[in-house]
Design a protein around this motif. Structure first.
Motif, short mmCIF file in Angstrom:
data_model
loop_
_atom_site.label_atom_id
_atom_site.label_comp_id
_atom_site.label_asym_id
_atom_site.label_seq_id
_atom_site.Cartn_x
_atom_site.Cartn_y
_atom_site.Cartn_z
N LYS A 138 37.07 73.61 86.26
CA LYS A 138 38.01 72.27 86.02
C LYS A 138 39.32 72.38 86.64
CE LYS A 138 39.36 68.74 82.90
NZ LYS A 138 39.57 68.35 81.41
N ILE A 139 39.78 71.15 87.15
CA ILE A 139 41.44 71.34 87.74
C ILE A 139 41.97 70.10 87.30
CG2 ILE A 139 42.82 71.10 89.78
CD1 ILE A 139 40.72 72.53 91.39
N ASN A 140 43.11 70.30 86.40
CA ASN A 140 43.76 69.11 85.66
C ASN A 140 45.15 69.14 86.56
OD1 ASN A 140 44.30 71.54 84.27
ND2 ASN A 140 45.15 70.50 82.78
N SER A 141 45.65 67.86 86.15
CA SER A 141 47.11 67.75 86.44
C SER A 141 47.84 66.71 85.64
CB SER A 141 47.10 67.33 88.02
OG SER A 141 48.54 67.51 88.73
N CYS A 142 49.16 66.65 85.58
CA CYS A 142 49.37 65.56 84.84
C CYS A 142 50.84 65.33 85.53
CB CYS A 142 50.02 65.93 83.13
SG CYS A 142 50.95 67.62 83.19
N HIS A 143 51.39 64.01 85.16
CA HIS A 143 52.75 63.61 85.69
C HIS A 143 53.38 62.89 84.75
CE1 HIS A 143 51.73 59.40 85.95
NE2 HIS A 143 50.48 59.67 86.31
N ILE A 144 54.85 63.04 84.76
CA ILE A 144 55.59 62.26 83.91
C ILE A 144 55.46 60.61 84.12
CG2 ILE A 144 58.23 61.69 83.46
CD1 ILE A 144 58.82 64.78 84.15
N ALA A 145 55.21 60.03 82.84
CA ALA A 145 54.80 58.56 83.09
C ALA A 145 55.57 57.73 83.98
CB ALA A 145 54.81 58.17 81.81
N GLY A 146 56.94 58.20 84.16
CA GLY A 146 57.92 57.51 85.17
C GLY A 146 57.63 57.83 86.43
N ASN A 147 56.65 58.40 86.80
CA ASN A 147 56.22 58.76 88.27
C ASN A 147 54.70 58.32 88.72
OD1 ASN A 147 56.44 59.99 90.69
ND2 ASN A 147 56.30 62.01 90.03
N PRO A 148 54.64 57.22 88.59
CA PRO A 148 53.03 56.73 89.05
C PRO A 148 52.68 57.00 90.32
CG PRO A 148 54.59 54.70 89.04
CD PRO A 148 55.70 55.82 88.59
N ALA A 149 53.58 57.43 91.27
CA ALA A 149 52.99 57.65 92.51
C ALA A 149 52.42 59.31 92.50
CB ALA A 149 54.31 57.66 93.47
N SER A 150 52.60 59.91 91.51
CA SER A 150 51.93 61.10 91.26
C SER A 150 50.52 60.70 90.95
CB SER A 150 52.80 62.24 90.31
OG SER A 150 52.39 63.20 90.81
N VAL A 166 52.12 61.65 74.37
CA VAL A 166 53.36 61.04 74.02
C VAL A 166 54.38 62.13 73.95
CG1 VAL A 166 54.58 59.59 72.68
CG2 VAL A 166 52.08 59.07 73.05
N ASP A 167 55.50 62.16 74.39
CA ASP A 167 56.63 62.93 74.29
C ASP A 167 56.05 64.35 74.36
OD1 ASP A 167 58.36 60.74 73.82
OD2 ASP A 167 58.57 61.05 71.67
N GLU A 168 55.43 64.65 75.34
CA GLU A 168 54.67 66.06 75.73
C GLU A 168 55.89 66.97 76.31
OE1 GLU A 168 51.65 68.77 75.98
OE2 GLU A 168 51.91 67.06 74.60
N VAL A 169 56.72 66.48 77.29
CA VAL A 169 57.55 67.50 77.79
C VAL A 169 59.08 67.16 77.53
CG1 VAL A 169 58.53 67.80 80.29
CG2 VAL A 169 55.92 67.57 79.70
N PHE A 170 59.92 68.20 77.17
CA PHE A 170 61.36 68.29 77.02
C PHE A 170 61.99 68.32 78.19
CE2 PHE A 170 65.42 69.35 75.18
CZ PHE A 170 65.61 68.15 74.48
N LYS A 171 62.63 67.69 78.69
CA LYS A 171 63.41 68.20 80.21
C LYS A 171 64.86 67.28 80.37
CE LYS A 171 63.05 68.63 85.03
NZ LYS A 171 62.25 68.12 86.14
N ASP A 172 65.76 67.97 80.54
CA ASP A 172 66.86 67.37 80.73
C ASP A 172 67.54 66.50 79.47
OD1 ASP A 172 67.19 68.41 83.27
OD2 ASP A 172 66.00 66.48 84.28
N GLY A 173 67.22 67.08 78.44
CA GLY A 173 67.75 66.45 77.06
C GLY A 173 67.11 65.28 76.54
N ALA A 174 65.83 65.18 77.00
CA ALA A 174 64.94 63.95 76.69
C ALA A 174 63.41 64.40 76.72
CB ALA A 174 65.14 62.82 77.59
N PHE A 175 62.64 63.53 75.76
CA PHE A 175 61.27 63.86 75.67
C PHE A 175 60.63 62.97 76.83
CE2 PHE A 175 62.46 65.61 71.67
CZ PHE A 175 61.59 66.63 71.57
#
Length: 192
Positions: A138-150, A166-175
């Motif tokens: 299996k190959i999986n991938s994910c993208h930040i919800a704000g990047n629908p192009a990915s 939901v709120d899976e990644v903490f980056k730049d001070g935000a989930f």
């Protein structure tokens, strides 16, 4: 087959070829180009792991880690290069979970090259290599919800949307919420 596998003398990492692209091992001479492209704030904003600012020395350290990560089966990182000009335009690869015979696909393409289908073309070749060359199930991938192009790249590459974290990644001070996708190798027989 959309690629040819040509191991290089410098590394056992593969070189894959598509219609318009060469996906090859990075070289330390690529560091300045990586820093320029990955250093664009738009790249950091649309990826989970590319930092901003992209500090001096980060590209060299990252590139130097590739051969050992490949040899240990932990990761594959390849430069996305235009076949016609030899210009490096991005990066693509896997982080493996050997125990479960799966890998997570990751990529970024420099902003001047967005919207031209390069990422999808590269992803299709790398996915095929992951299944046929590396034996992933299996190959999986994910993208930040704000990047629908990915997400569109993932779907065009054959991955199916599997869920929302939901709120899976903490980056730049935000989930950040991420969308997950996956593809399972078909035509695989499992021997017991």
């Amino acid at each position: 087959m959309p690629f040819k596998n040509h191991p290089t003398q410098e590394s056992s990492l593969p070189t894959l070829e598509t219609g318009r692209l060469i996906l090859r091992p990075f070289d330390l001479s690529d560091a300045e180009r990586v820093r320029t492209l990955a250093g664009d704030p738009k790249i950091a904003a649309t990826t989970q792991n590319v930092p901003h600012p992209y500090q001096e020395g980060m590209a060299e350290t990252w590139i130097a880690s590739h051969p050992a990560l490949f040899e240990s089966g932990e990761a594959v990182n390849l430069a996305v290069v235009l076949k016609v000009t030899g210009e490096l335009i991005g990066a693509i690869g896997f982080v493996a979970c050997k125990r479960h015979r799966r890998a997570e696909l990751g990529y970024w393409i420099g902003v001047p090259f967005w919207g031209q289908g390069y990422c999808t073309e590269a992803a299709k070749a790398v996915i095929q290599y992951g299944f046929e060359g590396l034996g992933y199930h299996k190959i999986n991938s994910c993208h930040i919800a704000g990047n629908p192009a990915s997400g569109r790249v993932m779907e065009k590459s054959g991955l199916t949307r599997e869920g929302v974290l939901v709120d899976e990644v903490f980056k730049d001070g935000a989930f950040h919420t991420v969308m997950t996708y996956g593809i399972i190798r078909v035509a695989e027989s499992v021997c017991h």
